[in-house]
Design a protein around this motif. Sequence first.
Motif, PDB file in Angstrom:
ATOM      1  N   PHE A 156      34.362  19.951  61.104  1.00  0.00           N
ATOM      2  CA  PHE A 156      34.672  19.433  62.114  1.00  0.00           C
ATOM      3  C   PHE A 156      34.706  19.526  63.791  1.00  0.00           C
ATOM      4  O   PHE A 156      33.395  19.155  64.803  1.00  0.00           O
ATOM      5  N   ALA A 157      34.715  21.072  63.522  1.00  0.00           N
ATOM      6  CA  ALA A 157      34.353  22.236  65.044  1.00  0.00           C
ATOM      7  C   ALA A 157      32.763  22.286  65.165  1.00  0.00           C
ATOM      8  O   ALA A 157      32.596  21.996  65.949  1.00  0.00           O
ATOM      9  N   ASP A 158      32.344  22.576  64.211  1.00  0.00           N
ATOM     10  CA  ASP A 158      30.726  22.622  64.652  1.00  0.00           C
ATOM     11  C   ASP A 158      30.406  21.369  64.446  1.00  0.00           C
ATOM     12  O   ASP A 158      29.477  21.786  65.176  1.00  0.00           O
ATOM     13  N   GLU A 159      30.609  19.961  63.948  1.00  0.00           N
ATOM     14  CA  GLU A 159      29.730  19.130  64.333  1.00  0.00           C
ATOM     15  C   GLU A 159      30.369  18.554  66.190  1.00  0.00           C
ATOM     16  O   GLU A 159      29.606  18.026  66.217  1.00  0.00           O
ATOM     17  N   LEU A 160      31.491  19.312  65.933  1.00  0.00           N
ATOM     18  CA  LEU A 160      31.939  18.533  67.565  1.00  0.00           C
ATOM     19  C   LEU A 160      30.518  19.570  68.596  1.00  0.00           C
ATOM     20  O   LEU A 160      30.359  19.360  69.359  1.00  0.00           O
ATOM     21  N   VAL A 161      30.623  20.724  68.315  1.00  0.00           N
ATOM     22  CA  VAL A 161      29.497  21.624  68.611  1.00  0.00           C
ATOM     23  C   VAL A 161      28.469  21.565  68.462  1.00  0.00           C
ATOM     24  O   VAL A 161      27.563  20.758  69.823  1.00  0.00           O
ATOM     25  N   ALA A 162      27.991  21.193  67.668  1.00  0.00           N
ATOM     26  CA  ALA A 162      26.193  20.496  67.508  1.00  0.00           C
ATOM     27  C   ALA A 162      26.169  19.384  68.174  1.00  0.00           C
ATOM     28  O   ALA A 162      24.977  18.870  68.717  1.00  0.00           O
ATOM     29  N   THR A 163      27.370  18.685  67.916  1.00  0.00           N
ATOM     30  CA  THR A 163      27.033  17.524  68.693  1.00  0.00           C
ATOM     31  C   THR A 163      27.390  17.418  70.709  1.00  0.00           C
ATOM     32  O   THR A 163      27.405  16.536  71.443  1.00  0.00           O
ATOM     33  N   GLY A 164      27.450  18.297  71.097  1.00  0.00           N
ATOM     34  CA  GLY A 164      27.930  18.704  72.372  1.00  0.00           C
ATOM     35  C   GLY A 164      28.830  18.168  72.816  1.00  0.00           C
ATOM     36  O   GLY A 164      29.487  18.106  73.995  1.00  0.00           O
ATOM     37  N   GLY A 165      29.817  18.059  72.407  1.00  0.00           N
ATOM     38  CA  GLY A 165      31.362  17.118  72.511  1.00  0.00           C
ATOM     39  C   GLY A 165      32.428  18.532  72.730  1.00  0.00           C
ATOM     40  O   GLY A 165      33.123  18.382  73.594  1.00  0.00           O
ATOM     41  N   TRP A 166      32.071  19.684  72.132  1.00  0.00           N
ATOM     42  CA  TRP A 166      32.887  21.171  72.331  1.00  0.00           C
ATOM     43  C   TRP A 166      32.360  21.967  72.865  1.00  0.00           C
ATOM     44  O   TRP A 166      32.034  22.184  71.558  1.00  0.00           O
ATOM     45  N   PRO A 167      32.608  22.779  73.420  1.00  0.00           N
ATOM     46  CA  PRO A 167      32.634  24.755  73.906  1.00  0.00           C
ATOM     47  C   PRO A 167      32.959  25.137  72.185  1.00  0.00           C
ATOM     48  O   PRO A 167      33.722  24.932  71.499  1.00  0.00           O
ATOM     49  N   PRO A 168      31.634  25.774  72.176  1.00  0.00           N
ATOM     50  CA  PRO A 168      32.256  26.337  70.214  1.00  0.00           C
ATOM     51  C   PRO A 168      33.369  27.496  70.445  1.00  0.00           C
ATOM     52  O   PRO A 168      34.514  27.273  69.416  1.00  0.00           O
ATOM     53  N   GLU A 169      33.729  27.504  71.901  1.00  0.00           N
ATOM     54  CA  GLU A 169      35.753  28.419  72.246  1.00  0.00           C
ATOM     55  C   GLU A 169      36.671  27.645  71.600  1.00  0.00           C
ATOM     56  O   GLU A 169      37.281  28.609  71.490  1.00  0.00           O
ATOM     57  N   GLN A 170      36.452  26.123  71.531  1.00  0.00           N
ATOM     58  CA  GLN A 170      37.627  25.221  71.496  1.00  0.00           C
ATOM     59  C   GLN A 170      37.811  24.424  70.551  1.00  0.00           C
ATOM     60  O   GLN A 170      38.415  24.190  70.343  1.00  0.00           O
ATOM     61  N   ALA A 171      36.030  24.340  69.882  1.00  0.00           N
ATOM     62  CA  ALA A 171      36.390  23.364  68.948  1.00  0.00           C
ATOM     63  C   ALA A 171      37.057  23.249  67.755  1.00  0.00           C
ATOM     64  O   ALA A 171      37.668  22.460  66.992  1.00  0.00           O
ATOM     65  N   LEU A 172      37.129  24.826  67.397  1.00  0.00           N
ATOM     66  CA  LEU A 172      37.991  25.021  65.817  1.00  0.00           C
ATOM     67  C   LEU A 172      39.417  24.618  66.599  1.00  0.00           C
ATOM     68  O   LEU A 172      40.121  23.682  65.358  1.00  0.00           O
ATOM     69  N   GLU A 173      39.608  25.111  67.098  1.00  0.00           N
ATOM     70  CA  GLU A 173      41.833  25.017  67.628  1.00  0.00           C
ATOM     71  C   GLU A 173      42.027  23.916  67.888  1.00  0.00           C
ATOM     72  O   GLU A 173      42.571  23.129  67.763  1.00  0.00           O
ATOM     73  N   ARG A 174      41.228  23.084  69.202  1.00  0.00           N
ATOM     74  CA  ARG A 174      41.345  21.108  68.478  1.00  0.00           C
ATOM     75  C   ARG A 174      41.142  21.103  67.226  1.00  0.00           C
ATOM     76  O   ARG A 174      41.967  19.611  67.360  1.00  0.00           O
ATOM     77  N   ALA A 175      40.084  21.242  66.610  1.00  0.00           N
ATOM     78  CA  ALA A 175      40.192  20.519  65.254  1.00  0.00           C
ATOM     79  C   ALA A 175      41.422  21.083  64.692  1.00  0.00           C
ATOM     80  O   ALA A 175      41.472  20.028  63.807  1.00  0.00           O
ATOM     81  N   LEU A 176      41.741  22.467  64.111  1.00  0.00           N
ATOM     82  CA  LEU A 176      42.894  22.329  63.862  1.00  0.00           C
ATOM     83  C   LEU A 176      44.442  21.902  64.227  1.00  0.00           C
ATOM     84  O   LEU A 176      45.240  21.485  63.641  1.00  0.00           O
ATOM     85  N   GLN A 177      44.538  21.241  65.547  1.00  0.00           N
ATOM     86  CA  GLN A 177      45.367  20.491  66.582  1.00  0.00           C
ATOM     87  C   GLN A 177      45.548  19.294  65.849  1.00  0.00           C
ATOM     88  O   GLN A 177      46.217  19.026  65.557  1.00  0.00           O
ATOM     89  N   GLY A 178      44.388  18.536  65.772  1.00  0.00           N
ATOM     90  CA  GLY A 178      44.182  17.001  65.429  1.00  0.00           C
ATOM     91  C   GLY A 178      44.425  17.450  64.281  1.00  0.00           C
ATOM     92  O   GLY A 178      45.566  16.463  63.491  1.00  0.00           O
ATOM     93  N   SER A 179      44.309  18.066  62.858  1.00  0.00           N
ATOM     94  CA  SER A 179      44.410  18.162  62.055  1.00  0.00           C
ATOM     95  C   SER A 179      46.099  18.697  61.772  1.00  0.00           C
ATOM     96  O   SER A 179      46.639  17.221  60.956  1.00  0.00           O
ATOM     97  N   ALA A 180      47.207  19.325  62.414  1.00  0.00           N
ATOM     98  CA  ALA A 180      48.279  19.329  62.090  1.00  0.00           C
ATOM     99  C   ALA A 180      48.802  17.911  62.650  1.00  0.00           C
ATOM    100  O   ALA A 180      49.804  17.683  62.750  1.00  0.00           O
ATOM    101  N   GLU A 181      48.060  17.987  63.582  1.00  0.00           N
ATOM    102  CA  GLU A 181      48.799  16.234  64.292  1.00  0.00           C
ATOM    103  C   GLU A 181      48.651  14.794  63.534  1.00  0.00           C
ATOM    104  O   GLU A 181      50.095  13.884  63.219  1.00  0.00           O
ATOM    105  N   LEU A 182      47.896  14.825  62.850  1.00  0.00           N
ATOM    106  CA  LEU A 182      47.850  13.627  61.854  1.00  0.00           C
ATOM    107  C   LEU A 182      48.142  13.757  59.976  1.00  0.00           C
ATOM    108  O   LEU A 182      48.590  12.924  59.851  1.00  0.00           O
TER     109      LEU A 182
END
Length: 160
Positions: free
Chosen positions: A25-51
């Motif tokens: 998911f982080a890789d997709e966020l970066v590829a589509t321009g949604g998030w900078p690489p340094e934040q994408a994995l942390e955001r994806a893990l946070q989203g998973s933990a919330e759900l």
Amino acid sequence: MSTVTLRPMTEAEFAEFRQATARAFADELVATGGWPPEQALERALQGSAELLPRGTATPGMLLFTALRDDGTPVGRLWLGLTHPRGVPDCAFVHDIEVVEAHRGGGLGRALLAAGEDVVREHGVPAVELNVFGDNARAIGLYTSSGYRVVSQQMRKDLRG
């Protein structure tokens, strides 16, 4: 037609699934321009933990490993019996994946159909999912399986 059987994901499978899906998911966020690489994995893990605050025991969330007829694990499926944005009477496919070595033989369609059967068994009359716009293969699968676009998000990069 290919078939799959679903069984509940083990705790060990869940640990691997959580990391792998967050990374993808982080890789997709970066590829589509949604998030900078340094934040994408942390955001994806946070989203998973919330759900999935209780992992495989999170109420309303169903996590499966897909097995071929011979018992070989060939994919995974994460279903929410309620929609994350509150759409009434609608489940949600949070993640669906066929192991790369097993792609192209109809297992994705079989996995999607097996998930739809689970949703029906729980008395939910509809199911939605999100797909990144550049994932033509998945869009083709979902369209040919009867899914239709209900919303669309578009982006234009203004940096040059």
